[in-house]
Design a protein around this motif. Structure first.
Motif, PDB file in Angstrom:
ATOM      1  N   TYR A 118      66.344  50.399  48.065  1.00  0.00           N
ATOM      2  CA  TYR A 118      66.077  51.026  46.598  1.00  0.00           C
ATOM      3  C   TYR A 118      66.456  52.364  46.383  1.00  0.00           C
ATOM      4  O   TYR A 118      66.765  53.049  47.270  1.00  0.00           O
ATOM      5  CB  TYR A 118      64.679  50.788  46.358  1.00  0.00           C
TER       6      TYR A 118
ATOM      7  N   GLN B 153      65.491  55.713  44.154  1.00  0.00           N
ATOM      8  CA  GLN B 153      64.487  56.353  43.299  1.00  0.00           C
ATOM      9  C   GLN B 153      65.036  57.649  42.773  1.00  0.00           C
ATOM     10  O   GLN B 153      65.172  58.533  43.616  1.00  0.00           O
ATOM     11  CB  GLN B 153      63.014  56.352  43.981  1.00  0.00           C
TER      12      GLN B 153
ATOM     13  N   ARG C 280      60.850  61.570  39.918  1.00  0.00           N
ATOM     14  CA  ARG C 280      59.913  61.171  38.703  1.00  0.00           C
ATOM     15  C   ARG C 280      60.227  60.116  37.810  1.00  0.00           C
ATOM     16  O   ARG C 280      60.068  60.097  36.804  1.00  0.00           O
ATOM     17  CB  ARG C 280      59.828  62.439  37.618  1.00  0.00           C
ATOM     18  N   LYS C 281      61.051  59.235  38.870  1.00  0.00           N
ATOM     19  CA  LYS C 281      61.442  57.807  38.091  1.00  0.00           C
ATOM     20  C   LYS C 281      60.835  56.669  38.727  1.00  0.00           C
ATOM     21  O   LYS C 281      60.694  56.939  40.065  1.00  0.00           O
ATOM     22  CB  LYS C 281      62.834  57.727  37.761  1.00  0.00           C
ATOM     23  N   GLU C 282      60.925  55.593  38.476  1.00  0.00           N
ATOM     24  CA  GLU C 282      60.648  54.377  39.180  1.00  0.00           C
ATOM     25  C   GLU C 282      61.623  53.963  40.021  1.00  0.00           C
ATOM     26  O   GLU C 282      62.880  54.311  39.877  1.00  0.00           O
ATOM     27  CB  GLU C 282      60.310  53.314  38.220  1.00  0.00           C
ATOM     28  N   PRO C 283      61.521  53.331  41.238  1.00  0.00           N
ATOM     29  CA  PRO C 283      62.497  52.633  42.181  1.00  0.00           C
ATOM     30  C   PRO C 283      63.325  51.770  41.624  1.00  0.00           C
ATOM     31  O   PRO C 283      62.631  50.954  40.804  1.00  0.00           O
ATOM     32  CB  PRO C 283      61.540  52.168  43.455  1.00  0.00           C
TER      33      PRO C 283
ATOM     34  N   LEU D 232      66.166  48.381  42.331  1.00  0.00           N
ATOM     35  CA  LEU D 232      66.851  47.702  43.193  1.00  0.00           C
ATOM     36  C   LEU D 232      68.175  48.338  43.374  1.00  0.00           C
ATOM     37  O   LEU D 232      69.108  48.178  42.532  1.00  0.00           O
ATOM     38  CB  LEU D 232      66.672  46.437  42.995  1.00  0.00           C
TER      39      LEU D 232
ATOM     40  N   LEU E 137      65.104  54.216  49.399  1.00  0.00           N
ATOM     41  CA  LEU E 137      63.935  53.552  50.179  1.00  0.00           C
ATOM     42  C   LEU E 137      64.415  52.319  50.727  1.00  0.00           C
ATOM     43  O   LEU E 137      65.067  51.645  49.883  1.00  0.00           O
ATOM     44  CB  LEU E 137      63.036  53.365  49.150  1.00  0.00           C
TER      45      LEU E 137
ATOM     46  N   PHE F 213      57.124  49.290  51.926  1.00  0.00           N
ATOM     47  CA  PHE F 213      58.341  50.457  51.417  1.00  0.00           C
ATOM     48  C   PHE F 213      58.333  51.340  52.761  1.00  0.00           C
ATOM     49  O   PHE F 213      57.202  51.779  53.113  1.00  0.00           O
ATOM     50  CB  PHE F 213      58.114  51.104  50.054  1.00  0.00           C
TER      51      PHE F 213
ATOM     52  N   THR G 266      59.436  55.447  53.634  1.00  0.00           N
ATOM     53  CA  THR G 266      58.866  56.615  52.839  1.00  0.00           C
ATOM     54  C   THR G 266      60.297  57.416  52.106  1.00  0.00           C
ATOM     55  O   THR G 266      60.019  58.368  51.306  1.00  0.00           O
ATOM     56  CB  THR G 266      58.267  57.967  53.718  1.00  0.00           C
TER      57      THR G 266
END
Lengths: 110, 112
Positions: A36, A38, A41-44, A46, A87, A100, A102
């Motif tokens: 993933y 990221q 300040r955003k979502e992961p 794919l 990730l 997940f 780190t």
């Protein structure tokens, strides 16, 4: 030992460079693997699945090494826009859980 | 097709208060999960569900409840907020099989 481990970085690389990250996992019978991306300040999101035979998507190549229990992500011709945290994700056997790492931070420098 | 929708995006709570973080997906995904993300800790699984009426605990379930009455919705309830629950919460969903999760945009929760 953690179930999933990644070098946190940061990896600072110049534009155009090739960079590779590894991710180790503890359960040798793990089945599914993913990478993933990221952004801050955003979502992961794919990036790609990791298949046993290795797979490529444009400048990105993912590989699985079951003997040494790690997955890798190779990025060729790095772009400034590749700067993000990467990730790795592992699905241990006998469970629906996705674990997940780190994350490894990449900075591509102009 | 909105994907995974989380509300609210930001919330400040006082210690001891309760609240529900909402999560909805319109992709007919069977699996849904709640993760929290803290600096240096990565994403940690709180609770997950493999279908309507079925939920199970993840790594850090204490202080949280979930329910899954429909395929679309998977709310996360904080029973009595504590400062240690200050975090970014992500909801995610996926289909059955070896597929990755699609994440919502997250809820930034601060407990004071």
């Amino acid at each position: 030992r953690k179930e999933v481990e990644q070098d946190p970085g940061p990896f600072n690389v110049p534009e155009g460079a090739t960079v590779a990250f590894n991710c180790t996992y503890s359960n040798s019978a793990s089945q599914s693997f993913f990478w993933y991306r990221q952004d801050c300040r955003k979502e992961p999101k794919l990036l790609m699945s990791v298949y046993s035979s290795g797979n490529e998507d444009g400048r990105f190549t993912a590989q699985l090494n079951r003997a040494s229990q790690y997955i890798s992500l190779l990025i060729r011709d790095s772009k400034l826009s590749d700067s993000a945290t990467y990730l790795c994700v592992v699905n241990p056997p006998g469970t629906y859980k996705y674990i997940f790492g780190t994350g490894t931070r990449l900075k591509v420098l102009a | 097709n909105a994907g995974v929708t989380q509300t609210p995006k930001f919330q400040v709570l006082k210690t001891g208060q309760s609240m529900t973080l909402q999560c909805a997906q319109d992709m007919n995904h069977e699996y849904m999960s709640w993760y929290r993300q803290d600096p240096g800790m990565g994403l940690r699984l709180i609770h997950y569900s493999v279908g309507a009426g079925i939920t199970d605990q993840g790594e850090v379930p204490n202080g949280y409840n979930v329910s899954r009455s429909t395929t679309e919705d998977f709310p996360l309830r904080l029973l009595s907020a504590a400062p240690s629950q200050t975090s970014v919460y992500f909801c995610a969903s996926r289909v059955t099989g070896d597929y990755g999760y699609t994440f919502g945009s997250g809820t930034r929760l601060t407990i004071v």
